[in-house]
Motif scaffolding. Structure first.
Motif, short mmCIF file in Angstrom:
data_model
loop_
_atom_site.label_atom_id
_atom_site.label_comp_id
_atom_site.label_asym_id
_atom_site.label_seq_id
_atom_site.Cartn_x
_atom_site.Cartn_y
_atom_site.Cartn_z
N CYS A 172 21.35 95.65 -3.70
CA CYS A 172 22.65 95.08 -3.38
C CYS A 172 23.10 94.29 -4.60
N TYR A 224 24.71 91.67 -4.73
CA TYR A 224 24.61 90.22 -4.54
C TYR A 224 23.16 89.76 -4.67
N TYR A 225 22.28 90.73 -4.76
CA TYR A 225 20.85 90.41 -4.69
C TYR A 225 20.14 90.74 -6.01
N CYS A 229 21.53 84.65 -0.72
CA CYS A 229 22.02 85.40 0.43
C CYS A 229 20.85 85.65 1.37
N LEU A 230 21.20 86.17 2.53
CA LEU A 230 20.23 86.33 3.62
C LEU A 230 18.91 87.00 3.17
N LYS A 231 19.01 87.96 2.28
CA LYS A 231 17.80 88.72 1.94
C LYS A 231 16.78 87.86 1.21
N CYS A 256 24.98 86.82 4.71
CA CYS A 256 25.07 88.10 4.03
C CYS A 256 26.49 88.19 3.47
N TRP A 257 26.63 88.19 2.16
CA TRP A 257 27.96 88.16 1.55
C TRP A 257 28.68 89.49 1.65
N VAL A 258 27.94 90.54 1.93
CA VAL A 258 28.56 91.85 2.09
C VAL A 258 29.30 91.91 3.42
N CYS A 264 20.98 92.20 7.01
CA CYS A 264 21.21 92.52 5.60
C CYS A 264 21.55 93.99 5.49
N TRP A 265 22.58 94.29 4.70
CA TRP A 265 23.05 95.66 4.55
C TRP A 265 22.65 96.28 3.21
N ALA A 266 21.70 95.68 2.53
CA ALA A 266 21.26 96.24 1.25
C ALA A 266 20.91 97.71 1.47
N ASN A 275 28.49 96.97 -2.00
CA ASN A 275 27.38 96.29 -2.65
C ASN A 275 26.74 97.13 -3.75
S1 SF4 Z 1 23.47 93.04 2.03
FE1 SF4 Z 1 23.91 90.90 2.40
S2 SF4 Z 1 21.94 89.93 2.83
FE2 SF4 Z 1 21.54 91.95 2.02
S3 SF4 Z 1 21.19 91.60 -0.14
FE3 SF4 Z 1 23.37 92.05 0.08
S4 SF4 Z 1 24.37 90.10 0.39
FE4 SF4 Z 1 22.20 89.77 0.65
#
Ligand code: SF4
Ligand SMILES: Cc1cc2nc3c(=O)[nH]c(=O)nc-3n(C[C@H](O)[C@H](O)[C@H](O)COP(=O)(O)OP(=O)(O)OC[C@H]3O[C@@H](n4cnc5c(N)ncnc54)[C@H](O)[C@@H]3O)c2cc1C
Ligand code: FES
Ligand code: FES
Lengths: 194, 854, 344
Positions: free
Chosen positions: C124, C126-127, C140-142, C148-150, C157-159, C305
């Motif tokens: 992701c 954001y990760y 973020c959550l992960k 979870c910013w997505v 988590c939607w990674a 993401n």
């Molecule tokens: S999907 Fe959300 S929780 Fe998972 S890594 Fe991305 S921002 Fe973080």
């Protein structure tokens, strides 16, 4: 936790015993402990290929492998490519065709190309592009690099083929007499200092 | 004209009957570059390859918030890291700096505010880079957050909070400019066709493979040497002098070989100031190597620009007038931004006859890394607008796009509507070459659906006509030292960034003296040892350094010829310098080696040294702001790009590029080709995928505004597989202003690529993308849009300020604005470091500093 | 330079020992094989470890053999490069060879392993960022954060899954062997994954993926397969979408089909409905293929993401599914094909 380790590395055919923190990468140890700064870095994350070296003849990104795992293996870097003071064919081709502009990506690309030519002496263009595709270059647009590898491959095969004139002079200007430039070979003009 | 201003060509013409001649072997030949060997052996020393005894490491602590006042900084945890040596904060380096004298708005470390995520706040030193990294991560910084500005639209709409408290502008506008060259309305009234388009060009970055790095070495109580991967050691030297408060003579800046620059290493940077200061504090060499992410924060890359372009055409395709408006997203600091703003308008006039021209530009501040000069500095964006709009005009008028351009070509030596003095123009031959080479006439508009050809042109400076700070000194200096070995040492401040400037310097001197490259030793880019060259930017080096080198070499040749001529009893004018010999042109056997001749000259004149320098001559413009865009001459390029497009997905793939570049003369064709191909590559990257873009998180939950992808993986730079075949034509038409006729090649060939792609996609599928980069979803959206177009749909309300009216040459203008209260000649004031300022500005500065009451 | 934080490296010489170390140390320990995923993640500090347990010295783990009953067995530490070049893989499982050849770049394939590829962390934008960058979004959550910013409203988590071999091997019906401290078990590869960006593997942390078994019934003699991967550049990039299909037929009629997608969900999601839509229809029935492709799009949940516009990736899921199914059915494929090269 970060214990120092001592390891004997075989680099470019020479053994050297070095001590370094156990979590240091091969890239860090080559540059900082072995003073072999020819190997470069552009990301330290496996994304650019600048740090490519050969381990047992195969290309490896030295930023993503621990130095301590390389005892007993054959490590080769750009510093090992020349035969004494004589440049190898890949080096000559890169220098003469301007395949190295800023030269920062060059050591990594030379090593990736060296590994390829050892396995495949007559690579197609497609194959050259694929084998070097993990290496980014921002200067050359890659074309001179592919041409240099082709030329070096021919020289290694013992063929005395110089690069075609359009690689050195550009394409002849269409419809203009004399646009066709005289095809002097770089080996005749400037390779005296190999 | 004083002697320094004469071009070598003039000098050669005057002296033809008294001067010796040379027959060189390098110029025009594809000789191996002088640094070629070191670059293939790993011997080239880049900044991070330098190691000194007792060297320590510094890491910068960068802001993690986009806009805030900086509160307390806590080093207590950092101090606990083994190997920690010390730290610096803003107050340790309180003097501001910046590349332009009008934009001294950066601090080495934040003094009061941070303005983007990545803005340096503090620096920590430690014995190893591991320890410095841990210590930097352990520093705690308190921030008092401020509202943020993420885009140019937001900047225009949001006067408060201000990112900078500038006196001369309002809100978050950094700089606004407005010009009317000639009677625009009259021009538009002549038009039969009137096009009014909006374009957007996303920001992107240089992405040199080498991350910025420097090492500062303390030399004495108050002396420091900085080795840095910089394109502009002279400007770094000036900034360090200010910031460290030391005399310029105590600071030495050496530019190491740059592992690529492209404009990204042309500003003085925080890490350079910090390294020098820390070295003086600790009394030890200090190294700073930026991570890839930090390089994205240094940025200074392509400005995002929103453009509105209105252009009039007659039925037969003549251009009658143009009104261009640009809005730049400048990021958080000035950098070269004032110049960039002017550049988004300056070069619209140099390719096609544009009798009347209006330009309005504005640069805004946003909470993002500062934008600046990237290859083509400020001109690729309006060039994209121009060349795509010409393609649209060609379709509307039913004229072939190549023909439309040929009909409007500017004349050689013309003075444009905005008073740029042009030189030779090889654009006709460029267009003809790519048209011929690509089979344009047979194939354009006739390829099967999904395949298309696009044509575009461009032009670029061969060096900025004015220096960055106003002064009357040369832009480039070269010094030669000849000695009894027969070798020649060449000293010059120029900086090798991969473009091959070292090779040009060495080859020009070698050819004038008829010796070999092996006889030349270079000492370059060292502010202690070499005469100033302003740096590797604006495609200035080959032309300016080249002319200076020729002058120095010709002066040396003159001295050696006098001594040799006397000994040989041959008139100097009959002497030839070639093959490391000096001989009689009529009886070549009568001669001596170059070394013997030098020995005779040294015996006669004493130690032999000569200098050469170059200062561009003044351009005809006399209006405020006219310095930007002027150049000794301009290069031209044309490209045809063939593309394959999948109309079901919007995916596309460039299949071939034909490019012709007006090089004047190729000093080394293989190096010239390298620059052309590299420019095509970088242009394709910008056209297809590269973008420096940011994310703002949902404001209800976070104030973050971050770079979307500061990595080599996610910032997409084309790989070997993404590069199409390229056919390159080098068009030679020597320009009297250039050294041996040469023009620039480092930047110009990039310009046609982006519009050529957009135009080719139109030919392939009949949809327009008026935006860069062209993502496949944009092609798909354009295909389903009513107007078959993807691009910006609105242009904001902007106050560009009162325009300056400048009558054009055709209207009988003399280069002055008719309504500028300041066009009366103001005399400059020279400060101790050679900087010139206008009297008015100097007084204002003194007043601000409380030095005078009047 | 971006550097690794300090840790202790262990190099066990048996599977049991490897599993025991990780079981003993808990979350502070991780396996490493080629390191091409773990080291970047540790340098960016979104994966952390006090102890790293290398699998590269475990004997037998690097074997690749065509074993009993024509199954292909690939040991966990066999490098991707060896898989891609293996003649048996190239001739019997050409789509697998293509999937593996599409991974990253040649030097990375020379280092990365099949086991590492199947266990590769979800991704992701954001990760996969440095510690400093993630501080600036308050994590973020992960990893370390709470949102979870997505999908800020969501509690998961939607990674996205990043492996290219996983969807292909799942479509081929491969099984994996997992070796724990108490011995080995074998499960269908598809069951290795969970639809969760954080807890993405359905195995215990100390279990080593020791072997992948590709069944004989999935080889070119019995099954037609194809792999299409979408990414920005011709090399280096991860997939932003991949479509793996396998079709079995009798007398010109599809009897069984499997379609798995990469990079558009947290796991190599199977498109069962789409596969069903093909069964009983003639191989190469264009109508059926179009229907199936539409159903494929429904299971793709591309998020913002990774590279490219998420909605467009959804459009592409349908297009690529259609193309992959056409290729597997022996129909002509129009449009721009991805460049998955297998060059001798
Ligand atoms: S999907 Fe959300 S929780 Fe998972 S890594 Fe991305 S921002 Fe973080
Ligand atoms: C620039 C770049 C581009 C990439 N592109 C791609 C791509 O296009 N497609 C793709 O699929 N991947 C890609 N990758 C990711 C990675 O290189 C590959 O997935 C690779 O196969 C991982 O294997 P490895 O052996 O290096 O894994 P490692 O890094 O050693 O391990 C990865 C993970 O798996 C665990 N692990 C490893 N082996 C085992 C095992 N046998 N049993 C249990 N757990 C294990 C580790 O603990 C770790 O968590 C890319 C990586 C980089 C840096
Ligand atoms: S430094 Fe190793 S791949 Fe970039
Ligand atoms: S030569 Fe500069 S990056 Fe390749």
């Amino acid at each position: 936790m970060s214990r120092a380790v001592t390891a004997t590395l075989r680099v470019n055919g020479e053994e050297r015993t070095v001590a370094f923190p156990g979590h240091h990468t091969l890239l860090e140890v080559l540059r900082e402990e072995c003073a072999l700064t020819g190997t470069k870095h552009g990301c330290e994350l496996g994304e650019c290929g600048a740090c490519t070296v050969l381990v047992d003849g195969r290309p490896v990104l030295s930023c993503l492998t621990l130095a301590c795992q390389h005892e007993g293996r054959e490590i080769e870097t750009v510093e090992g490519l020349a035969d004494g003071n004589r440049l190898g064919p890949l080096q000559v081709a890169f220098a003469d065709l301007g395949a190295a502009q800023c030269g920062y990506c060059t050591p990594g690309i030379l090593m990736a190309a060296e590994a390829m030519l050892r396995e495949q002496p007559r690579p197609s263009r497609e194959r050259i592009a694929e084998q070097l595709s993990g290496n980014l270059c921002r200067c050359t647009g890659y074309l001179k690099i592919v041409e240099a590898v082709e030329w070096a491959a021919a020289v290694r095969r013992g063929e005395d083929a110089g690069p075609p004139p359009e690689i050195l002079f550009g394409h002849p200007e269409p419809g203009r007499p004399g646009g066709d430039a005289p095809g002097r070979r770089p080996s005749e003009t400037a390779s005296s200092n190999t | 004209m004083n002697d320094e201003n004469r071009s070598p060509a003039d000098a050669a013409a005057d002296a033809a009957d008294t001067s010796p001649s040379s027959a060189g072997r390098y110029i025009g030949a594809p000789f191996r570059r002088v640094d070629g060997r070191a670059k293939v052996t790993g011997d080239t020393r880049f900044a991070d390859d330098l190691v000194f005894p007792r060297m320590v490491f510094v890491k910068l602590v960068r802001s993690t918030v986009p806009h805030a006042r900086v509160g307390a900084i806590d080093f207590s945890a950092a101090r606990e890291v083994p190997g920690y040596l010390g730290h610096l904060v803003g107050d340790d380096l309180p003097i501001p700096f910046g590349i332009l004298p009008v934009s001294q708005d950066e601090h080495a470390l934040a003094l009061d505010k941070v303005r983007f995520v990545g803005d340096p706040v503090a620096a920590v030193a430690a014995t190893t880079e591991d320890a410095a990294t841990e210590a930097a991560l352990a520093v705690g910084v308190e921030y008092e957050q401020l509202a943020t500005i993420a885009s140019l639209e937001e900047a225009l709409a949001t006067p408060e909070p201000r990112i900078h408290e500038l006196e001369r502008s309002e809100g978050n506008v950094h700089k606004a400019v407005s010009y009317r060259f000639g009677d625009l309305e009259a021009g538009l009234a002549e038009a039969d066709l009137f096009l009014d388009d909006l374009f957007y060009y996303e920001g992107n970055t240089h992405l040199a493979m080498e991350q910025h790095a420097c090492v500062a070495v303390p030399e004495d109580d108050d002396r420091v040497t900085l080795y840095s991967s910089t394109q502009t050691p002279h400007y770094v030297h000036r900034a360090l002098t200010r910031v460290l408060g030391l005399p310029a003579s105590r600071i030495r800046v050496v530019a190491t070989s740059n592992g690529g620059g492209f404009g990204g290493k042309s500003d003085p940077f925080s890490h350079e100031m910090v390294a020098a200061k820390m070295a003086l504090v600790l009394g030890r060499p200090v190294k700073v190597v930026l991570t890839r992410e930090e390089v994205f924060y240094c940025h200074r890359g392509r400005h995002p620009v929103l453009m509105s372009q209105r252009t009039g055409f007659t039925k037969d395709g003549r251009i009658t007038a143009q009104h261009l408006k640009t809005v730049l997203d400048g990021g958080a600091y000035g950098s070269y931004g004032v110049a960039s703003t002017y550049y988004t308008g300056a070069l619209q006039t140099v390719t096609y006859k544009l009798p009347r021209y209006a330009f309005d530009g504005v640069r805004t501040f946003t909470n993002k890394p500062p934008c600046g000069p990237k290859r083509g500095h400020g001109t690729p964006q309006p060039r994209f607008a121009w060349e795509v709009q010409l393609d649209k005009a060609a379709h509307r008028l039913g004229i072939d796009p190549a023909e439309l351009r040929l009909r409007n070509l500017e004349e050689p030596d013309a003075v444009t509507a905005n008073y740029l003095q042009l030189g030779t123009i090889g654009l006709r031959r460029c267009i003809e070459a790519v048209v011929e080479g690509s089979g344009w006439r047979e194939r354009y508009g006739k390829l099967p659906e999904g395949r298309g050809l696009g044509l575009a042109c461009g032009s670029y400076l061969c060096g900025a006509g004015l220096p960055i700070y106003w002064n009357h000194m040369p832009h480039s200096g070269v010094q030669l030292q000849l000695d009894r070995s027969g070798g020649v040492a060449v000293f010059c401040g120029e900086t090798e960034i991969g473009q091959g400037s070292d090779s040009v310097l060495a080859a020009l001197v070698a050819d004038v003296l008829g010796i070999e490259l092996g006889d030349i030793r270079l000492c370059v880019a060292d502010t202690d040892l070499t005469p100033v060259d302003l740096g590797s930017y604006s495609s200035r080096v080959t032309l300016m350094m080249g002319n200076a080198a020729i002058q120095a070499a010709e002066r040396a040749r003159e001295l050696v010829a006098q001594a040799a001529g006397d000994a040989l009893e041959v008139p100097v004018s009959r002497l030839v310098f070639a093959d490391r010999r000096v001989f009689d042109a009529e009886t070549p056997a009568d001669g001596m080696t170059f070394q013997e001749a030098v020995i005779l000259a040294e015996a006669r004149f004493g130690t032999l040294g000569t200098t050469g320098s170059y200062t561009p001559s003044r351009n005809p413009a006399r209006y405020r702001g006219s310095g930007v865009g002027s150049s000794p001459t301009y290069s031209y390029s044309a490209a045809v790009l063939e593309v394959e497009v999948d109309p079901l997905t919007g995916l596309y793939r460039p299949a071939h590029v034909w490019i012709a570049h007006d090089i004047g003369r190729s000093l080394n064709p293989v190096l010239v080709m390298g620059q052309v191909e590299g420019s095509v590559y970088m242009g394709l990257g910008e056209a297809m995928m590269e973008e420096q873009v940011f994310r703002r998180l949902p404001p209800s939950r976070s104030s973050a505004l971050v770079h979307k992808m500061p990595s080599l993986l996610e910032y997409k730079s084309p790989t070997f597989h993404d590069m199409p075949p390229v056919t390159t034509y080098l068009i030679e038409d020597p320009d009297p202003a250039g050294p041996m006729g040469a023009k620039e090649v480092g930047q110009g060939p990039l310009l046609p690529i982006m519009p050529a792609l957009s135009n080719a996609i139109f030919d392939a599928v009949g949809a327009r993308v008026d935006q860069v980069p062209i993502h496949p979803h944009m092609v798909l959206k354009a295909l389903s849009a009513k107007d078959r177009r993807y691009g910006p749909r609105a242009f904001p309300e902007v106050d560009f300020g009162p325009p300056l009216h400048v009558p054009t040459p055709a209207e009988g203008g003399d280069g002055r604005a008719i309504d500028d209260p300041r066009h009366r000649r103001t005399h400059g004031i020279r400060s101790a470091d050679g900087t010139m300022t206008t009297r008015e500005e100097a007084l204002r500065a003194q007043h601000a500093a409380g030095l005078t009451t009047g | 330079m971006l550097r690794l934080p300090p840790f202790r490296l262990r190099t066990p010489s048996s599977l049991e020992e490897a599993a025991r170390i990780v079981a003993g140390e808990g979350p502070a320990a991780r396996f490493v094989a080629g390191g091409t995923d773990l080291w970047p993640n540790m340098k960016r500090r979104h994966q952390k470890a006090d102890t790293v347990v290398s699998l590269m010295a475990v004997p037998g783990l690097a074997e690749l053999r065509g074993d009993t009953g024509g199954n292909l067995e690939i040991g966990g530490t066999v490098t991707l490069d060896r898989v891609e070049r293996d003649e048996r893989v190239q001739t019997r499982f050409p789509a697998l060879a293509r999937a593996v050849a599409s991974i990253s770049s040649p030097p990375l394939r020379n280092m990365g392993t099949i086991g590492g590829n199947l266990c590769v962390d979800t991704r992701c934008t954001y990760y996969n960022q440095t510690e400093e960058w993630r501080r600036s979004i308050d994590y973020c959550l992960k990893e370390e954060g709470t949102v979870c910013w997505v999908a800020p409203g969501s509690s998961r988590c939607w990674a996205h899954t990043a492996s290219d071999s996983a969807p292909m091997l799942a479509a081929l019906g491969a099984r994996v062997r997992l070796a724990g401290a108490e011995g080995e078990r074998e499960i269908p590869l598809a069951d290795l994954y969970r639809d969760d960006g954080i807890d993405y593997l359905g195995k215990r942390p100390e279990e080593v993926l020791s072997r992948v078994v590709v069944p004989a019934e999935a080889d070119a003699g019995h099954c037609r397969s194809a792999f299409w991967k979408l990414r920005r550049r011709g090399s280096i990039d991860f997939a932003v979408l991949s479509v793996a299909v396998a079709l079995w037929q009798e007398h010109g009629v599809v009897t069984r089909a499997r379609i798995h997608l990469g990079a558009v969900a947290s796991w190599p999601v199977g498109a069962e409905k789409a596969a069903e839509a093909l069964v009983g229809r003639p191989v190469g029935d264009e109508e059926a293929i179009r229907e199936a492709a539409k159903l494929v799009r429904r299971v793709a949940t591309p998020m913002d993401n990774t590279d490219f516009l998420a909605q467009w990736r959804g459009v592409m899921a349908e297009r690529y599914a259609e193309s992959a199914l056409r290729e597997a059915s022996g129909l002509e494929v129009t449009g721009l094909a991805p460049n998955h090269r297998l060059v001798g």
